[in-house]
Design a protein around this motif. Sequence first.
Motif, PDB file in Angstrom:
ATOM      1  N   TYR A  61      73.271 -39.922 -59.467  1.00 23.71           N
ATOM      2  CA  TYR A  61      73.139 -39.963 -58.017  1.00 23.71           C
ATOM      3  C   TYR A  61      74.478 -40.286 -57.373  1.00 23.71           C
ATOM      4  O   TYR A  61      75.391 -40.816 -58.009  1.00 23.71           O
ATOM      5  N   SER A  62      74.588 -39.986 -56.090  1.00 25.06           N
ATOM      6  CA  SER A  62      75.758 -40.360 -55.303  1.00 25.06           C
ATOM      7  C   SER A  62      75.320 -40.542 -53.854  1.00 25.06           C
ATOM      8  O   SER A  62      74.366 -39.899 -53.401  1.00 25.06           O
ATOM      9  N   ILE A  63      76.004 -41.437 -53.135  1.00 21.59           N
ATOM     10  CA  ILE A  63      75.743 -41.652 -51.721  1.00 21.59           C
ATOM     11  C   ILE A  63      77.081 -41.730 -51.009  1.00 21.59           C
ATOM     12  O   ILE A  63      78.099 -42.107 -51.607  1.00 21.59           O
ATOM     13  N   GLY A  64      77.100 -41.387 -49.735  1.00 28.09           N
ATOM     14  CA  GLY A  64      78.367 -41.432 -49.012  1.00 28.09           C
ATOM     15  C   GLY A  64      78.156 -41.397 -47.518  1.00 28.09           C
ATOM     16  O   GLY A  64      77.076 -41.038 -47.018  1.00 28.09           O
ATOM     17  N   ILE A  65      79.177 -41.792 -46.808  1.00 27.47           N
ATOM     18  CA  ILE A  65      79.185 -41.748 -45.355  1.00 27.47           C
ATOM     19  C   ILE A  65      80.552 -41.281 -44.889  1.00 27.47           C
ATOM     20  O   ILE A  65      81.580 -41.642 -45.488  1.00 27.47           O
ATOM     21  N   ALA A  66      80.587 -40.464 -43.867  1.00 24.80           N
ATOM     22  CA  ALA A  66      81.830 -40.050 -43.219  1.00 24.80           C
ATOM     23  C   ALA A  66      81.627 -40.199 -41.722  1.00 24.80           C
ATOM     24  O   ALA A  66      80.557 -39.876 -41.191  1.00 24.80           O
ATOM     25  N   ALA A  67      82.637 -40.700 -41.059  1.00 25.09           N
ATOM     26  CA  ALA A  67      82.531 -40.910 -39.612  1.00 25.09           C
ATOM     27  C   ALA A  67      83.878 -40.652 -38.969  1.00 25.09           C
ATOM     28  O   ALA A  67      84.931 -40.881 -39.579  1.00 25.09           O
ATOM     29  N   GLU A  68      83.843 -40.157 -37.749  1.00 21.89           N
ATOM     30  CA  GLU A  68      85.065 -39.934 -36.998  1.00 21.89           C
ATOM     31  C   GLU A  68      84.780 -40.114 -35.507  1.00 21.89           C
ATOM     32  O   GLU A  68      83.647 -39.916 -35.047  1.00 21.89           O
ATOM     33  N   ALA A  69      85.798 -40.519 -34.776  1.00 19.30           N
ATOM     34  CA  ALA A  69      85.675 -40.691 -33.338  1.00 19.30           C
ATOM     35  C   ALA A  69      87.030 -40.453 -32.705  1.00 19.30           C
ATOM     36  O   ALA A  69      88.067 -40.750 -33.305  1.00 19.30           O
ATOM     37  N   ASN A  70      87.039 -39.880 -31.505  1.00 16.74           N
ATOM     38  CA  ASN A  70      88.299 -39.639 -30.808  1.00 16.74           C
ATOM     39  C   ASN A  70      88.097 -39.831 -29.313  1.00 16.74           C
ATOM     40  O   ASN A  70      87.019 -39.581 -28.771  1.00 16.74           O
ATOM     41  N   THR A  71      89.141 -40.302 -28.659  1.00 15.56           N
ATOM     42  CA  THR A  71      89.130 -40.491 -27.215  1.00 15.56           C
ATOM     43  C   THR A  71      90.463 -40.024 -26.649  1.00 15.56           C
ATOM     44  O   THR A  71      91.503 -40.145 -27.303  1.00 15.56           O
ATOM     45  N   THR A  72      90.442 -39.476 -25.461  1.00 15.98           N
ATOM     46  CA  THR A  72      91.654 -39.132 -24.723  1.00 15.98           C
ATOM     47  C   THR A  72      91.452 -39.531 -23.263  1.00 15.98           C
ATOM     48  O   THR A  72      90.497 -39.080 -22.631  1.00 15.98           O
ATOM     49  N   ASN A  73      92.324 -40.385 -22.772  1.00 13.43           N
ATOM     50  CA  ASN A  73      92.270 -40.840 -21.387  1.00 13.43           C
ATOM     51  C   ASN A  73      93.544 -40.418 -20.666  1.00 13.43           C
ATOM     52  O   ASN A  73      94.638 -40.432 -21.255  1.00 13.43           O
ATOM     53  N   TYR A  74      93.406 -40.054 -19.393  1.00 11.49           N
ATOM     54  CA  TYR A  74      94.506 -39.482 -18.620  1.00 11.49           C
ATOM     55  C   TYR A  74      94.903 -40.410 -17.475  1.00 11.49           C
ATOM     56  O   TYR A  74      94.058 -41.069 -16.862  1.00 11.49           O
ATOM     57  N   ALA A  75      96.200 -40.407 -17.203  1.00  9.49           N
ATOM     58  CA  ALA A  75      96.693 -41.181 -16.067  1.00  9.49           C
ATOM     59  C   ALA A  75      96.219 -40.587 -14.744  1.00  9.49           C
ATOM     60  O   ALA A  75      95.966 -41.318 -13.786  1.00  9.49           O
ATOM     61  N   ASN A  76      96.092 -39.284 -14.684  1.00 11.30           N
ATOM     62  CA  ASN A  76      95.562 -38.600 -13.505  1.00 11.30           C
ATOM     63  C   ASN A  76      94.056 -38.832 -13.441  1.00 11.30           C
ATOM     64  O   ASN A  76      93.299 -38.338 -14.287  1.00 11.30           O
ATOM     65  N   ARG A  77      93.594 -39.582 -12.450  1.00 11.28           N
ATOM     66  CA  ARG A  77      92.185 -39.955 -12.369  1.00 11.28           C
ATOM     67  C   ARG A  77      91.279 -38.768 -12.092  1.00 11.28           C
ATOM     68  O   ARG A  77      90.049 -38.874 -12.222  1.00 11.28           O
ATOM     69  N   LEU A  78      91.824 -37.629 -11.695  1.00 13.31           N
ATOM     70  CA  LEU A  78      91.017 -36.439 -11.463  1.00 13.31           C
ATOM     71  C   LEU A  78      90.639 -35.731 -12.759  1.00 13.31           C
ATOM     72  O   LEU A  78      89.779 -34.843 -12.755  1.00 13.31           O
ATOM     73  N   VAL A  79      91.289 -36.117 -13.865  1.00 18.24           N
ATOM     74  CA  VAL A  79      91.016 -35.479 -15.154  1.00 18.24           C
ATOM     75  C   VAL A  79      89.940 -36.277 -15.887  1.00 18.24           C
ATOM     76  O   VAL A  79      90.048 -37.492 -16.036  1.00 18.24           O
ATOM     77  N   THR A  80      88.904 -35.583 -16.345  1.00 14.08           N
ATOM     78  CA  THR A  80      87.813 -36.227 -17.062  1.00 14.08           C
ATOM     79  C   THR A  80      88.260 -36.644 -18.457  1.00 14.08           C
ATOM     80  O   THR A  80      88.835 -35.837 -19.196  1.00 14.08           O
ATOM     81  N   PRO A  81      88.017 -37.891 -18.873  1.00 12.32           N
ATOM     82  CA  PRO A  81      88.350 -38.297 -20.246  1.00 12.32           C
ATOM     83  C   PRO A  81      87.565 -37.468 -21.259  1.00 12.32           C
ATOM     84  O   PRO A  81      86.468 -36.972 -20.986  1.00 12.32           O
ATOM     85  N   ALA A  82      88.128 -37.316 -22.448  1.00 14.69           N
ATOM     86  CA  ALA A  82      87.471 -36.586 -23.535  1.00 14.69           C
ATOM     87  C   ALA A  82      87.039 -37.572 -24.609  1.00 14.69           C
ATOM     88  O   ALA A  82      87.824 -38.417 -25.037  1.00 14.69           O
ATOM     89  N   LEU A  83      85.784 -37.460 -25.030  1.00 16.54           N
ATOM     90  CA  LEU A  83      85.215 -38.347 -26.034  1.00 16.54           C
ATOM     91  C   LEU A  83      84.512 -37.518 -27.092  1.00 16.54           C
ATOM     92  O   LEU A  83      83.879 -36.505 -26.786  1.00 16.54           O
ATOM     93  N   GLY A  84      84.596 -37.942 -28.330  1.00 22.20           N
ATOM     94  CA  GLY A  84      83.894 -37.255 -29.403  1.00 22.20           C
ATOM     95  C   GLY A  84      83.599 -38.204 -30.541  1.00 22.20           C
ATOM     96  O   GLY A  84      84.380 -39.112 -30.825  1.00 22.20           O
ATOM     97  N   ALA A  85      82.455 -38.008 -31.217  1.00 23.22           N
ATOM     98  CA  ALA A  85      82.081 -38.858 -32.338  1.00 23.22           C
ATOM     99  C   ALA A  85      81.150 -38.082 -33.263  1.00 23.22           C
ATOM    100  O   ALA A  85      80.368 -37.231 -32.811  1.00 23.22           O
ATOM    101  N   LYS A  86      81.251 -38.371 -34.553  1.00 24.06           N
ATOM    102  CA  LYS A  86      80.372 -37.739 -35.542  1.00 24.06           C
ATOM    103  C   LYS A  86      80.167 -38.699 -36.711  1.00 24.06           C
ATOM    104  O   LYS A  86      81.110 -39.337 -37.167  1.00 24.06           O
ATOM    105  N   VAL A  87      78.932 -38.792 -37.182  1.00 18.39           N
ATOM    106  CA  VAL A  87      78.590 -39.577 -38.366  1.00 18.39           C
ATOM    107  C   VAL A  87      77.793 -38.685 -39.306  1.00 18.39           C
ATOM    108  O   VAL A  87      76.835 -38.022 -38.881  1.00 18.39           O
ATOM    109  N   ILE A  88      78.179 -38.664 -40.581  1.00 19.82           N
ATOM    110  CA  ILE A  88      77.495 -37.855 -41.590  1.00 19.82           C
ATOM    111  C   ILE A  88      77.104 -38.759 -42.746  1.00 19.82           C
ATOM    112  O   ILE A  88      77.960 -39.448 -43.328  1.00 19.82           O
ATOM    113  N   LEU A  89      75.819 -38.765 -43.100  1.00 22.69           N
ATOM    114  CA  LEU A  89      75.305 -39.509 -44.242  1.00 22.69           C
ATOM    115  C   LEU A  89      74.870 -38.510 -45.306  1.00 22.69           C
ATOM    116  O   LEU A  89      74.129 -37.564 -45.013  1.00 22.69           O
ATOM    117  N   ARG A  90      75.328 -38.721 -46.541  1.00 19.41           N
ATOM    118  CA  ARG A  90      74.993 -37.799 -47.623  1.00 19.41           C
ATOM    119  C   ARG A  90      74.428 -38.565 -48.815  1.00 19.41           C
ATOM    120  O   ARG A  90      74.870 -39.676 -49.119  1.00 19.41           O
TER     121      ARG A  90
END
Length: 384
Positions: A61-90
């Motif tokens: 048997y084997s078990i595992g987890i992988a996870a990632e997350a990213n954020t981008t924030n801008y000085a220009n308040r008119l620009v929407t921040p970008a967010l992303g996340a993923k979790v994988i269980l195997r």
Amino acid sequence: MLIAVALRCGPAVAEDQFAASLKLRGGYDTNPEFSTYSGVGGSAFIGTDTALAAARKEEGYSIGIAAEANTTNYANRLVTPALGAKVILRGMVGNDDASLSSTSTIANVSTYNLRQTDLVQSFKAEAKLDSIKVFVTAEGAQSSLNQTNVIFQDFLPAPHQYLRGTIIPGIAYVRDKFEIGTSVNLSARRYNPELDDFGFRRDNERIEPFVFAKYSSDELSAYASVSQLFGQWHDVDFSNVSRTMFDANLTWRPKPFTVELSGTRRANETTFPISPITIDTALVAKASWQVADTWKVSAAAGYFTTEYLDSPFASLTRTVAAGLSKDLPDNYTVGLDLTYAKGTLISGDKASALIITSSLTKRFSPFDTSAKPTAVAEPKITKG
């Protein structure tokens, strides 16, 4: 919390694996929302990229987890921040002759033009007799999709919600470093509510037969698949789909160089009022040169198109990028990347952007003290 879950796999023995990285980046994007110059304007930005992978493998048997997350924030308040996340269980039980595996995925993306959440559960059974391998995958998914819309000039009042069920049986011939096979993807999607904001029924069924082949060695890795997508929609205003798809990649490692070529054509869901799906094509070429033990130079070029079926609308983006990175002691890496993107929007207007990014990456690998740090800075070749 994810790190704590990963470390519960057990004590640091030979079967345990753990790796993580934290990347801090900052720079300037002349067109962060990739629109015409009547848009929000350029902006400085800061961002983070985090990732981890942990696994334990024992006999049977084997078990595992992988996870990632990213954020981008801008000085220009008119620009929407970008967010992303993923979790994988195997998880997997069995051996090379017969195995049963489970994969659970949670993914979320939020940007200026896309809000998407996917919950996916899949099970795969595989058996091998001599050089013949048979397999079947069953998958269920629940998704939420919202995109900016030309009619509302913003996101839809409510996202599209749908369920997907998929079964993929297949057979392959495996010999040493080579594998060739065939499979078929049978899937159905059901939307809730049945009618979207524009009165369309997006429920559909799809059949997609594949042929595929792969090869792997120390110097060369290659994979290619060709399929024919047949889709039938319940709404009479949506045409049935018959399109050829492909997925191919080639990695060649003639040290100190690495060359990567890839091409994909895939169908993706859309909230665009008059299109059942989009056909997205991506062609990417990357090359890197390990100039010295700690210095790496890289370059990339990309060509991306999105075709909105049942309409004359399409978008096109071309990108070129270059990067330089240096490994530092204690598994640190510094990088500098420059990316230029130019394209045609769905409206037919032209857009371009120049992005310069500096980064600092820290890698963690407590169970592998002999591993040398590896540069992770690669030129960014996508936009939007």
